[in-house]
Design a protein around this motif. Structure first.
Motif, PDB file in Angstrom:
ATOM      1  N   THR A   1      -5.574  -2.109   4.425  1.00  0.00           N
ATOM      2  CA  THR A   1      -5.870  -1.021   3.498  1.00  0.00           C
ATOM      3  C   THR A   1      -7.315  -0.538   3.562  1.00  0.00           C
ATOM      4  O   THR A   1      -7.707   0.328   2.777  1.00  0.00           O
ATOM      5  CB  THR A   1      -5.568  -1.453   2.048  1.00  0.00           C
ATOM      6  OG1 THR A   1      -6.342  -2.610   1.736  1.00  0.00           O
ATOM      7  CG2 THR A   1      -4.082  -1.720   1.848  1.00  0.00           C
TER       8      THR A   1
ATOM      9  N   ALA B   1       0.836  -1.196   0.000  1.00  0.00           N
ATOM     10  CA  ALA B   1       0.000   0.000   0.000  1.00  0.00           C
ATOM     11  C   ALA B   1       0.873   1.250   0.000  1.00  0.00           C
ATOM     12  O   ALA B   1       1.914   1.299   0.654  1.00  0.00           O
ATOM     13  CB  ALA B   1      -0.898   0.008   1.228  1.00  0.00           C
TER      14      ALA B   1
ATOM     15  N   GLU C   1      -2.722   0.870  -4.403  1.00  0.00           N
ATOM     16  CA  GLU C   1      -2.307  -0.501  -4.134  1.00  0.00           C
ATOM     17  C   GLU C   1      -1.289  -0.895  -5.197  1.00  0.00           C
ATOM     18  O   GLU C   1      -1.619  -0.985  -6.384  1.00  0.00           O
ATOM     19  CB  GLU C   1      -3.510  -1.451  -4.163  1.00  0.00           C
ATOM     20  CG  GLU C   1      -3.186  -2.851  -3.737  1.00  0.00           C
ATOM     21  CD  GLU C   1      -2.790  -2.996  -2.279  1.00  0.00           C
ATOM     22  OE1 GLU C   1      -1.880  -3.811  -2.006  1.00  0.00           O
ATOM     23  OE2 GLU C   1      -3.368  -2.315  -1.414  1.00  0.00           O
TER      24      GLU C   1
END
Length: 182
Positions: free
Chosen positions: A158, A134, A171
């Motif tokens: 996330t 992330a 991502e």
């Protein structure tokens, strides 16, 4: 990893991320990207601050985002802050320890303010690290009256569920493509 598997991975990640960030108001247009590639970060601003127009937008460059360069925007002034990087990186055999840490777009006049009834996009470009994970773009949205600091990140994972002002999530997904394209 084959290209078709990589594309399917990007699509799957994007679908999951889009569902989890539906409530965020400063988001990335492309919320998933392959590790080790160049990335065009398009920050979408969906509204002002409780009806007040946006007069400036400041993005903190995430650790690992290499060689950040903003796109000029008509009617907006650019300011770039440089400093020591949290994560130095290698660029063609040279260790890079300093670089862009913040980019700010400021409306040049009242005529350029982003009115609450509209949305707009602010763009920058850079290289992504070779490792997946992330990456959070923290954005301060300054308005004529007030501001919103889109900087919250979850303690783990996330999911931005429960965060009032989540940062914009990218991502980064695994890739065998760790090339060098400008």
């Amino acid at each position: 990893m084959s290209i078709s598997i990589a594309i399917k991975s990007v699509a799957a990640c994007a679908a999951v991320i889009c569902a989890s960030s539906a409530l965020a108001h400063v988001t990335l247009a492309d919320q998933a990207a392959l590790a080790g590639t160049y990335y065009r970060a398009t920050l979408r601003v969906g509204h002002g601050c409780e009806g007040s127009p946006v007069t400036a937008l400041r993005v903190t460059i995430p650790a690992g985002f290499q060689g950040a360069k903003p796109m000029p925007k008509a009617g907006w002034l650019l300011a770039i802050k440089s400093g020591k990087l949290d994560k130095p990186y290698d660029d063609h055999g040279t260790q890079i320890t300093e670089g862009v840490t913040e980019i700010t777009w400021t409306a040049a006049s009242k005529d350029s303010w982003l009115q609450d009834a509209y949305y707009d996009e602010f763009v920058l470009r850079g290289a992504l690290p070779a490792t997946a994970g992330a990456m959070w773009f923290k954005v301060l949205q300054v308005c004529e009256k007030g501001s919103v600091d889109w900087s919250e990140v979850p303690a783990s994972g996330t999911s931005s569920k429960g965060l009032k002002n989540p940062a914009a999530l990218l991502e980064i997904i695994p890739s065998e493509h760790v090339g060098h394209a400008h």
